[in-house]
Design a protein around this motif. Structure first.
Motif, short mmCIF file in Angstrom:
data_model
loop_
_atom_site.label_atom_id
_atom_site.label_comp_id
_atom_site.label_asym_id
_atom_site.label_seq_id
_atom_site.Cartn_x
_atom_site.Cartn_y
_atom_site.Cartn_z
N SER A 77 2.09 -2.72 -6.63
CA SER A 77 1.46 -3.13 -5.37
C SER A 77 0.67 -4.40 -5.58
O SER A 77 0.34 -5.10 -4.62
CB SER A 77 0.61 -2.03 -4.75
OG SER A 77 0.01 -1.23 -5.70
N ASP A 176 -5.30 0.26 1.02
CA ASP A 176 -4.64 0.53 -0.26
C ASP A 176 -4.73 2.03 -0.54
O ASP A 176 -5.82 2.57 -0.77
CB ASP A 176 -5.34 -0.29 -1.35
CG ASP A 176 -4.63 -0.17 -2.70
OD1 ASP A 176 -3.83 0.77 -2.88
OD2 ASP A 176 -4.90 -1.01 -3.58
N THR A 203 2.02 3.07 -4.24
CA THR A 203 2.59 2.69 -5.54
C THR A 203 3.31 3.85 -6.21
O THR A 203 2.97 5.01 -5.95
CB THR A 203 1.46 2.16 -6.47
OG1 THR A 203 2.04 1.82 -7.73
CG2 THR A 203 0.38 3.19 -6.69
N SER A 205 3.03 3.98 -9.42
CA SER A 205 2.33 3.98 -10.71
C SER A 205 1.44 5.19 -10.94
O SER A 205 1.03 5.42 -12.07
CB SER A 205 1.44 2.74 -10.82
OG SER A 205 2.20 1.56 -10.75
N1 PMP Z 1 -4.42 -0.30 -6.01
C1 PMP Z 1 -5.36 0.42 -6.64
C2 PMP Z 1 -6.49 0.97 -5.86
C3 PMP Z 1 -5.26 0.64 -8.02
O1 PMP Z 1 -6.22 1.35 -8.64
C4 PMP Z 1 -4.18 0.09 -8.72
C5 PMP Z 1 -3.99 0.25 -10.20
N2 PMP Z 1 -5.00 0.67 -10.95
C6 PMP Z 1 -3.25 -0.63 -8.02
C7 PMP Z 1 -3.38 -0.82 -6.66
C8 PMP Z 1 -2.09 -1.33 -8.71
O2 PMP Z 1 -0.99 -0.60 -8.62
P1 PMP Z 1 0.41 -1.13 -9.18
O3 PMP Z 1 0.58 -0.49 -10.51
O4 PMP Z 1 1.37 -0.63 -8.15
O5 PMP Z 1 0.36 -2.62 -9.25
#
Ligand code: PMP
Length: 347
Positions: A77, A176, A203, A205
């Motif tokens: 993201s 987010d 995400t 992730s």
């Molecule tokens: N948004 C938030 C609130 C996060 O904590 C993180 C990662 N720690 C991300 C976005 C980033 O996500 P991505 O791995 O999809 O880049």
């Protein structure tokens, strides 16, 4: 307020004719591909990926209850965050609002793009102060970044406050939701058809367990997603990432749901356990897969945990987070060990 998307796009992006890659010009199925200067010998990866990830988006769309054309997929993201600045903010002229404390990349990307930040410090209970934010914006404010559940605090932001901002702000409201799968509150993806200025980030992730493939998404009205598509690198999500994400969505969804339930159970257990420790001053309520803990001599604890081989995030220098550690929920065994180590350190 009448929101008009074209009024807030950077003029150079509004007038941009995007790069036409070979797979833009020809989308059908051919038996011989001599259009993209690829190596013709099949090794599984010799062809460029689908630039718009149609198959993957149709699965994601079904799960999230949104149309494929309302989804942008990117290299985490983080890519979507960067593109938001590049689409909407004129360097050196425009500004954005972000909350404190929150995820650091909004401000790093803002700086990279030379966009002025206007800081909205959260209230003591980590909520947004709507009138404060409304006082911060002017005619050059293009984006407001919100994060719910918020990182590093773990709480969700009040739904009504977010909706009030969507209704009253003449720019883009970004919510987010990286941690939404651990929360009980509903996602704002259900609202993208109601608010033409709402962008929801999620995400693969976190809950999906795929931080290594780098896949993030933005969901919004189709005309906003069209702008992402216009500005992104043509082949921004590689073949392996698309394949792995599809395989996980199709074959691993049940496993992922069990893992989420386990993490949530462990989180609530760990919160209770931490609350019973005398040196722990505060365990903040959380709807994410981590806990923010206020603890006496947090920095010393952090270093001693490191000596024991356990790394947590030291957030004690972050605004409103004095003496706070952010602890991600691990496996039950890891969590048990962490608590034992902490008890020994605090003894
Ligand atoms: N948004 C938030 C609130 C996060 O904590 C993180 C990662 N720690 C991300 C976005 C980033 O996500 P991505 O791995 O999809 O880049």
């Amino acid at each position: 307020m009448k929101f008009n998307l074209n009024d807030i796009i950077r003029p150079n992006i509004l007038s941009l004719a995007p790069y036409q890659c070979a797979r833009d010009e020809f989308e059908g199925v051919a038996s011989i591909y001599l259009d993209a200067n690829e190596n013709p010998y099949d090794n599984g990866l010799n062809r460029y990926p689908d630039p718009y990830q149609a198959e993957l988006k149709s699965h994601i769309g079904r799960i999230k209850g949104v149309d494929s054309h309302q989804i942008f997929l990117g290299n985490g993201s983080d890519e979507a965050i960067d593109l938001l600045y590049r689409i909407f903010c004129r360097p050196g002229r425009d500004n954005y609002i972000s909350i404190s404390p929150s995820y650091g990349m909004y401000d790093v990307c803002g700086k990279v793009n030379d966009i002025e930040r206007r800081e909205a410090v959260l209230t003591a209970d980590f909520q947004i102060d709507v009138p404060q934010i409304q006082n911060l914006w002017d005619e050059n404010t293009k984006l407001i970044f919100l994060c719910s559940p918020n990182n590093p605090t773990g709480n969700t932001l009040n739904r009504e406050d977010i909706i009030t901002l969507c209704r009253s702000f003449n720019g883009i409201v970004v919510v987010d939701e990286a941690y939404i799968d651990f929360a009980t509150t509903p996602s704002f993806t259900n609202e993208i058809n109601h608010y033409p200025n709402l962008v929801v980030l999620q995400t693969f992730s976190k809950a999906w367990g795929l931080a290594g493939i780098r896949l993030g998404m933005a969901m919004a009205a189709e005309n906003i997603i069209a702008l992402f598509n216009k500005v992104k690198y043509p082949y921004n999500v590689n073949v392996l990432t698309q394949q792995k994400a599809l395989d996980t969505l199709i074959h691993q969804a049940d496993t992922v749901n069990l893992q989420i339930a386990e993490i949530v159970k462990e989180r609530d257990k760990m919160s209770e356990r931490l609350r019973s420790i005398p040196h722990v001053e505060r365990v903040y309520p959380t709807e994410a897969n981590f806990i923010l803990v206020k603890i006496k001599e947090a920095s010393r604890c952090y270093l001693q945990l490191l000596d024991e081989g356990t790394v947590v995030r030291n957030r004690s220098k972050v605004i409103l987070c004095d003496d706070c550690l952010r602890v991600t929920i691990g496996t039950p065994e890891e969590n048990k060990k962490f608590i034992e180590q902490l008890l020994a350190i605090l003894d």
